[in-house]
Design an enzyme around this catalytic site. Structure first.
Site, PDB file in Angstrom:
ATOM      1  N   ASP A  32      11.908   1.722  -6.107  1.00 50.94           N
ATOM      2  CA  ASP A  32      10.976   1.055  -5.240  1.00 50.94           C
ATOM      3  C   ASP A  32      11.059  -0.014  -4.880  1.00 50.94           C
ATOM      4  OD1 ASP A  32       7.606   0.870  -5.249  1.00 50.94           O
ATOM      5  OD2 ASP A  32       7.924  -0.763  -5.813  1.00 50.94           O
ATOM      6  N   GLU A  70      12.773   4.039  -1.222  1.00 53.65           N
ATOM      7  CA  GLU A  70      11.215   3.819  -0.891  1.00 53.65           C
ATOM      8  C   GLU A  70      10.743   2.647   0.275  1.00 53.65           C
ATOM      9  OE1 GLU A  70       6.743   2.114  -1.358  1.00 53.65           O
ATOM     10  OE2 GLU A  70       8.264   1.247  -2.059  1.00 53.65           O
TER      11      GLU A  70
END
Length: 517
Positions: free
Chosen positions: A241, A270
């Site tokens: 993330d 990401e």
């Protein structure tokens, strides 16, 4: 060698005899074993090559919130995820990606639809990691136990599915690290910590870690140990993330150490940010990356972007993973285009890219109501509440997605990116491109209607050389979605696509006249 050289250099011998010697395996083996290095030189730098396993090159991801996996109104469990595996396998996905599965904080917990005040019973965002029950090495007790998670990983493998786990290096204010290691956070003079931000988004329920503080070394070691812990539980794929909000030296060190110890591990970044930053993450150890595919919608945008990804030096280190939607992204195309848009965008992603993913069941059920005007996020998002899904909804795209994924599984041409070739059309709403795999003699031509509201038709002008076809050759194309077969001839062929029926042709080429229409 002298004898072979004499044959090859004898112009009086028949060419067929000389070619037989030149192409013989015995000569090739001798040259491999004893190469002529008289003109060889040594490059002044020693270069490293990272070799990844096949799943890094080709994979089909399905994202699912475990807490919404139950078939009745309650908090889902890992056992419920096991029950969902046949459904996922029937659509031919081979990676099941789970958002964070850890205990969730209560301080500043987000409510439904990202409201700053949570109502009683609101479960909070899984990305607000940690409370008194544990942190990054613990599982949310309502999901089950660590043993239950390991059982899910094993059961998924029985279906040919790998479980990928989310790694988010951030903490709820209730995370054990906040009390046990205050030196890992950046404190204000008034004794508070600035909550995390990724403009324009604000995360009041999250504390960012201080990667460059005086205690950085112990923090880095602990964060690497989080990866190590989940690798021990059987996880070898991680979606990371917001890695672009952490220092690059940390990723260079951590991913390098992990890859040396576990070369099978795959890291998906990401990072929706500037190209230079995304490419920099790839060079520092990330195997794959999310892309700008979501925001490339016109024919020109798609062709320019994928030529960059597939035909420039970028392809040597940057492996794209295409996602039409995520829990954070519901593009305007899906909001306004409805079911045809969901089919069209999936067909594009699945054939332009060897690595793709969707956030389901939102995607196959076509949920496209935004949280508000101009907001690229679903209303009633699972990020902030538990949902109950009707997987048997007759409007579901599960069957369509399964057909597309089966075509990817059965056609090696769709399992690589570099052979992508665009073909001209006389209609800007029709995009045409092909991929081929020379080793298997496999060629797939894709034609997609980019207009989700209207039937579009026109002529596709094929680059016959790229397809390995002659100027006036007759050939058959089998549509892997409709099952129909057509007979085509030469470069110019007619296409008509109704987005309400099927917005795309996935055409497998066959030499010779084997067509029916």
């Amino acid at each position: 060698l002298r004898g072979w050289a004499a044959v090859l250099g004898d112009s009086g011998r028949p060419m067929a005899e000389r070619l037989e010697v030149a192409q013989g395996e015995e000569l090739a083996e001798a040259l491999r074993r004893l190469p002529d290095r008289r003109r060889a030189s040594t490059y002044r730098r020693e270069l490293e090559v990272q070799v990844c396993r096949e799943r890094a090159r080709f994979g089909t991801w399905y994202e699912m919130f475990p807490r919404s996996a139950a078939s009745e109104p309650r908090h889902g469990t890992f056992k419920d995820c096991e029950a969902r595996l046949p459904y996922i396998a029937a659509m031919h996905f081979d990676v099941l990606y789970l958002p964070p599965i850890h205990p969730i904080g209560t301080t500043q917990r987000k409510g439904r639809n990202n409201s700053e005040q949570a109502a009683p019973g609101d479960p909070g965002s899984p990305w607000a990691i940690g409370n008194q029950q544990g942190g990054h090495k613990s599982v949310h007790p309502e999901l089950g136990t660590l043993a239950d998670f390991r059982a899910l990983v094993r059961k998924a493998r029985d279906y040919g599915i790998e479980v990928a786990l989310d790694i988010a290096f951030q903490c709820s204010p209730d995370h054990p690290w906040v009390q046990e290691h205050p030196e890992w956070f950046r404190w204000r003079p008034d004794g508070t910590v600035q909550y995390a931000e990724n403009p324009p988004k604000r995360y009041q329920d999250i504390f960012p870690l201080n990667f460059e503080g005086e205690a950085y070394r112990s923090l880095w070691e602990e964060l690497k140990s989080v990866f190590d812990f989940w690798i021990e539980q059987g996880v070898t794929i991680f979606r990371v993330d917001n890695p672009h909000t952490k220092p690059f030296p940390f990723w260079h060190w951590a991913l390098g150490e992990i890859s040396r110890e576990h070369p099978e591990v795959i890291f998906l970044a990401e990072a929706f940010t500037r190209p230079k930053i995304m490419f920099g993450l790839a060079k520092r150890g990330f195997t794959q990356s999310y892309t700008y595919f979501t925001w490339r919608n016109t024919k020109r945008e798609l062709e320019e972007y994928f030529r960059e990804l597939c035909h420039t030096p970028v392809r040597e280190f940057f492996i794209p993973n295409l996602w039409p939607n995520t829990p954070d992204i519901l593009h305007e195309t899906l909001q306004k285009g409805g079911r045809p848009a969901f089919m069209m965008r999936y067909a594009l992603a699945a054939t332009l890219g060897a690595n793709i993913g969707i956030y389901g069941p939102v995607y196959e059920l076509g949920e496209n109501e935004p949280r508000g005007p101009g907001i690229e996020e679903n209303r009633n998002s699972e990020k902030y509440e538990i949902r109950l899904w009707d997987l048997d909804d007759p409007r579901s795209l599960a069957r369509f997605i399964g057909k597309v994924n089966a075509a990817r599984r059965d056609n090696p041409a769709l399992q690589r990116d570099w052979s992508l070739c665009f073909h001209a059309t006389d209609n800007e709403q029709l995009i045409a491109y092909s991929k081929h795999d020379e080793g298997h003699g496999n060629v797939v031509l894709t034609v997609v209607n980019l207009d989700t509201a209207n039937v579009q038709h026109g002529w596709v002008h094929l680059d016959l050389g790229a397809l390995g076809l002659g100027a006036d050759e007759v050939f058959a194309v089998e549509d892997l979605l409709s099952g129909e077969t057509y007979t085509w001839r030469g470069a110019h062929n007619y296409i008509k696509l109704d987005p309400q029926v099927l917005p795309a042709h996935l055409l497998r080429l066959r030499r010779g006249n084997g067509g029916s229409r």
